[in-house]
Scaffold this motif. Structure first.
Motif, PDB file in Angstrom:
ATOM      1  N   GLU A 151     -25.463   1.114 -34.680  1.00 46.59           N
ATOM      2  CA  GLU A 151     -25.889   2.066 -35.702  1.00 46.59           C
ATOM      3  C   GLU A 151     -27.203   1.622 -36.317  1.00 46.59           C
ATOM      4  O   GLU A 151     -27.698   0.541 -36.023  1.00 46.59           O
ATOM      5  CB  GLU A 151     -24.809   2.225 -36.760  1.00 46.59           C
ATOM      6  CG  GLU A 151     -24.382   0.923 -37.410  1.00 46.59           C
ATOM      7  CD  GLU A 151     -23.144   1.079 -38.269  1.00 46.59           C
ATOM      8  OE1 GLU A 151     -23.299   1.519 -39.423  1.00 46.59           O
ATOM      9  OE2 GLU A 151     -22.058   0.777 -37.783  1.00 46.59           O
ATOM     10  N   ARG A 152     -27.732   2.453 -37.199  1.00 49.44           N
ATOM     11  CA  ARG A 152     -28.994   2.130 -37.870  1.00 49.44           C
ATOM     12  C   ARG A 152     -28.835   0.862 -38.698  1.00 49.44           C
ATOM     13  O   ARG A 152     -27.765   0.564 -39.207  1.00 49.44           O
ATOM     14  CB  ARG A 152     -29.419   3.268 -38.772  1.00 49.44           C
ATOM     15  CG  ARG A 152     -29.794   4.507 -37.993  1.00 49.44           C
ATOM     16  CD  ARG A 152     -30.222   5.572 -38.920  1.00 49.44           C
ATOM     17  NE  ARG A 152     -31.536   5.188 -39.442  1.00 49.44           N
ATOM     18  CZ  ARG A 152     -32.332   6.017 -40.048  1.00 49.44           C
ATOM     19  NH1 ARG A 152     -32.000   7.257 -40.221  1.00 49.44           N
ATOM     20  NH2 ARG A 152     -33.498   5.608 -40.493  1.00 49.44           N
ATOM     21  N   CYS A 153     -29.935   0.179 -38.844  1.00 45.87           N
ATOM     22  CA  CYS A 153     -29.966  -1.041 -39.634  1.00 45.87           C
ATOM     23  C   CYS A 153     -31.110  -0.899 -40.633  1.00 45.87           C
ATOM     24  O   CYS A 153     -32.176  -0.386 -40.294  1.00 45.87           O
ATOM     25  CB  CYS A 153     -30.205  -2.236 -38.714  1.00 45.87           C
ATOM     26  SG  CYS A 153     -30.203  -3.825 -39.526  1.00 45.87           S
ATOM     27  N   GLU A 154     -30.902  -1.359 -41.870  1.00 37.80           N
ATOM     28  CA  GLU A 154     -31.936  -1.170 -42.892  1.00 37.80           C
ATOM     29  C   GLU A 154     -33.084  -2.163 -42.804  1.00 37.80           C
ATOM     30  O   GLU A 154     -34.043  -2.065 -43.551  1.00 37.80           O
ATOM     31  CB  GLU A 154     -31.319  -1.197 -44.289  1.00 37.80           C
ATOM     32  CG  GLU A 154     -30.757  -2.519 -44.724  1.00 37.80           C
ATOM     33  CD  GLU A 154     -30.188  -2.458 -46.139  1.00 37.80           C
ATOM     34  OE1 GLU A 154     -30.654  -3.257 -46.966  1.00 37.80           O
ATOM     35  OE2 GLU A 154     -29.306  -1.632 -46.402  1.00 37.80           O
TER      36      GLU A 154
ATOM     37  N   THR B 137     -37.996  -2.249 -33.831  1.00 37.66           N
ATOM     38  CA  THR B 137     -37.006  -1.674 -34.731  1.00 37.66           C
ATOM     39  C   THR B 137     -35.686  -2.434 -34.612  1.00 37.66           C
ATOM     40  O   THR B 137     -35.447  -3.133 -33.629  1.00 37.66           O
ATOM     41  CB  THR B 137     -36.742  -0.190 -34.395  1.00 37.66           C
ATOM     42  OG1 THR B 137     -36.229  -0.108 -33.062  1.00 37.66           O
ATOM     43  CG2 THR B 137     -37.996   0.641 -34.519  1.00 37.66           C
ATOM     44  N   TRP B 138     -34.831  -2.266 -35.616  1.00 37.58           N
ATOM     45  CA  TRP B 138     -33.517  -2.908 -35.625  1.00 37.58           C
ATOM     46  C   TRP B 138     -32.410  -1.882 -35.449  1.00 37.58           C
ATOM     47  O   TRP B 138     -32.514  -0.752 -35.927  1.00 37.58           O
ATOM     48  CB  TRP B 138     -33.264  -3.595 -36.961  1.00 37.58           C
ATOM     49  CG  TRP B 138     -33.999  -4.863 -37.198  1.00 37.58           C
ATOM     50  CD1 TRP B 138     -35.230  -4.995 -37.764  1.00 37.58           C
ATOM     51  CD2 TRP B 138     -33.543  -6.190 -36.930  1.00 37.58           C
ATOM     52  NE1 TRP B 138     -35.574  -6.316 -37.863  1.00 37.58           N
ATOM     53  CE2 TRP B 138     -34.549  -7.076 -37.353  1.00 37.58           C
ATOM     54  CE3 TRP B 138     -32.377  -6.719 -36.373  1.00 37.58           C
ATOM     55  CZ2 TRP B 138     -34.431  -8.462 -37.242  1.00 37.58           C
ATOM     56  CZ3 TRP B 138     -32.259  -8.098 -36.259  1.00 37.58           C
ATOM     57  CH2 TRP B 138     -33.280  -8.954 -36.685  1.00 37.58           C
ATOM     58  N   SER B 139     -31.331  -2.302 -34.826  1.00 35.68           N
ATOM     59  CA  SER B 139     -30.061  -1.593 -34.848  1.00 35.68           C
ATOM     60  C   SER B 139     -29.017  -2.681 -35.113  1.00 35.68           C
ATOM     61  O   SER B 139     -29.338  -3.866 -35.120  1.00 35.68           O
ATOM     62  CB  SER B 139     -29.797  -0.857 -33.527  1.00 35.68           C
ATOM     63  OG  SER B 139     -29.759  -1.755 -32.448  1.00 35.68           O
TER      64      SER B 139
END
Length: 107
Positions: free
Chosen positions: A4-7, A15-17
């Motif tokens: 899922e998305r990561c802040e 980018t991070w997940s």
């Protein structure tokens, strides 16, 4: 898969997940032997380069920078590389006190 998305911010490199307490830094611009990402609040315990299974050294700077050291000079994969990071908890971003403050250690 099943992430899922990561802040967290990947800065200029990617980018991070995440899946639970494990973060995945998806690197689109290979940084060379060292990579830094800004404003990481949650402590990282370990990191692994997924393409090779190699452990990556990590260092935490007081201003929230997470630094990955000892990366290969050239990317293992030509397009996207991933560093798997195990955190102490769900990865959270450090709040920025003022724009760019993390560069000077005031974040």
């Amino acid at each position: 898969y099943d992430s899922e998305r990561c802040e967290l911010s990947g800065g200029m490199i990617g980018t991070w997940s995440r899946r639970g307490t494990t973060g995945y830094l998806n690197i689109f611009r290979w940084p060379g032997e060292e990579a830094q990402v800004p404003l990481v609040k949650t402590r990282a315990r370990s990191a692994t380069l997924l393409a090779t299974g190699e452990r990556v050294k990590i260092e935490h700077a007081s201003n929230g920078r997470l630094i990955f050291k000892g990366l290969p000079k050239n990317p293992p994969h030509p397009f996207i590389n991933v560093i798997k990071v195990k955190f102490d908890g769900i990865p959270k971003a450090k709040k920025e006190t003022r724009r760019g403050a993390w560069l000077f250690g005031d974040a």
